[in-house]
Design an enzyme around this catalytic site. Structure first.
Site, mmCIF file in Angstrom:
data_model
loop_
_atom_site.group_PDB
_atom_site.id
_atom_site.type_symbol
_atom_site.label_atom_id
_atom_site.label_comp_id
_atom_site.label_asym_id
_atom_site.label_seq_id
_atom_site.Cartn_x
_atom_site.Cartn_y
_atom_site.Cartn_z
ATOM 1 N N CYS A 264 6.682 3.613 1.545
ATOM 2 C CA CYS A 264 6.546 4.234 2.960
ATOM 3 C C CYS A 264 7.147 5.586 3.368
ATOM 4 C CB CYS A 264 6.750 3.312 3.877
ATOM 5 S SG CYS A 264 6.589 3.800 5.710
ATOM 6 N N TYR B 179 -3.160 10.937 6.773
ATOM 7 C CA TYR B 179 -3.628 9.638 7.237
ATOM 8 C C TYR B 179 -5.031 9.755 7.924
ATOM 9 C CZ TYR B 179 0.288 7.094 5.287
ATOM 10 O OH TYR B 179 1.314 6.255 4.785
#
Length: 348
Positions: free
Chosen positions: A59, A190
């Site tokens: 992440c 994203y």
């Protein structure tokens, strides 16, 4: 993962086309925004050994916290838990640890710390997360504020020679630069990757490469984004750049060009990667397996690409010719604790 749609690395969701129509990707806000402060004003005082930082090395948001913790020398004050890069529907798992339990918190899934704080709250289970060890309760998952507090509120526990990652005189400029990086790049990849419509994708992709061009121009004459040393702004940019060719270029379709095809940004990223505290926190195996195997809506086969070749990360960058001092008046962090070394084969 809890929440509707397809889970991202931090627990946000991409709304599905079938269930919601052409709805743009929207990042979830941090539901638990408590702060751990020197004076304990929010109910959580800074105390050595009291808290545990939970990250996934996959992440980018959690990687910020891992880098800050290393640079500031907080390893003894704030212990580290590393999750499996693959989640299931019960959230991030501690399957890398003996018996599948975190050895300090005693839990199998991060959602257990969330449930101890608020039972069945309506949101995703995200990293980074800081958990109160005595109670087992989640304290915060506010990835935007967490690293700023490590740099400022935890200063009494910083190692001797720790750099000032958020110097007061530069905070306005750091915040301005970091805001653009977040909007167009950190979150932009994203938005492109989880887009459900062509126009939505092209707009997000346009934002990504417009911001990269601006950053390349800015960094063509200066070694770091703000001032003469590494700051919070550099950490926030690095975590996206280090993942760019490995996952965002192909998996998220941000393929106008690779990071390695921009001489300035590629040299800047290598400079940071080779700086103690940055590259030694990066696990390319975790990064690739998470994105390509968890995001089944984007990559339904679950096949993980064999590339790219990682050896370039260790090649000379010559950025020192621009001047600057990586740690300002401070010093590099010490060796990585043995238990936190990224395995061979997961790095160049």
């Amino acid at each position: 993962m809890s929440g509707d749609g397809e889970a991202t690395t931090d627990g946000s969701t991409a709304q599905s086309n079938e269930a919601y129509g052409r709805k743009a990707f929207k990042r979830s806000r941090s539901h638990f925004a408590d702060r751990i402060t020197a004076d304990g004003a929010h109910g959580w005082p800074v105390e050595p050994g009291r808290y545990r930082l939970v990250i996934s090395r996959a992440c980018p948001w959690a990687s910020r916290a891992a880098i800050s913790r290393r640079l500031l020398g907080l390893e003894d004050a704030l212990s580290l838990a590393v999750t499996d890069p693959l989640q299931d529907d019960r959230s991030w798992r501690f399957t890398l640890d003996p018996d599948g339990r975190d050895p300090v918190l005693g839990i199998r899934y991060l959602h257990e710390a969330y449930d101890a704080r608020e039972k069945e709250y309506p949101g995703g289970v995200s990293v980074p997360a800081i958990v109160d060890v005595p109670s087992g309760r989640l304290v915060t998952n506010d990835y935007q504020q967490l690293t700023l507090d490590l740099a400022t509120e935890w200063s009494a526990l910083h190692r001797p020679g720790a750099p000032d990652l958020y110097p007061e005189a530069l905070r306005e400029e750091i915040d301005e630069v970091a805001d653009g990086v977040y909007r167009d790049l950190n979150n932009g990849v994203y938005r492109a990757g989880f887009a459900t419509g062509q126009q939505e994708y092209e707009e997000a992709c346009g934002d990504v490469f417009r911001r990269l061009a601006l950053l390349s121009e800015r960094l063509s004459t200066r070694r770091y984004l703000v001032g003469e040393s590494i700051t919070e702004a550099d950490i926030r940019l690095f975590t996206t750049l280090v993942r760019f060719d490995a996952v965002y270029h192909g998996h998220f379709k941000c393929n106008r060009h690779k990071l390695t095809e921009d001489p300035v940004l590629w040299a800047y990223a290598r400079d940071l990667y080779q700086t103690p505290g940055f590259g030694d926190t990066v696990d390319f195996d975790h990064v690739k397996r998470h994105y390509y195997q968890v995001h089944t809506g984007i990559n339904p086969t679950g096949i993980v690409p064999v590339g790219p070749d990682l050896h370039g990360w260790l090649t000379p960058h010559r950025r020192e010719e621009l001047g600057g001092r990586p740690f300002g008046d401070g010093t590099p962090p010490g060796p990585v604790p043995a238990a936190e070394v990224v395995p061979a084969g997961h790095r160049p």
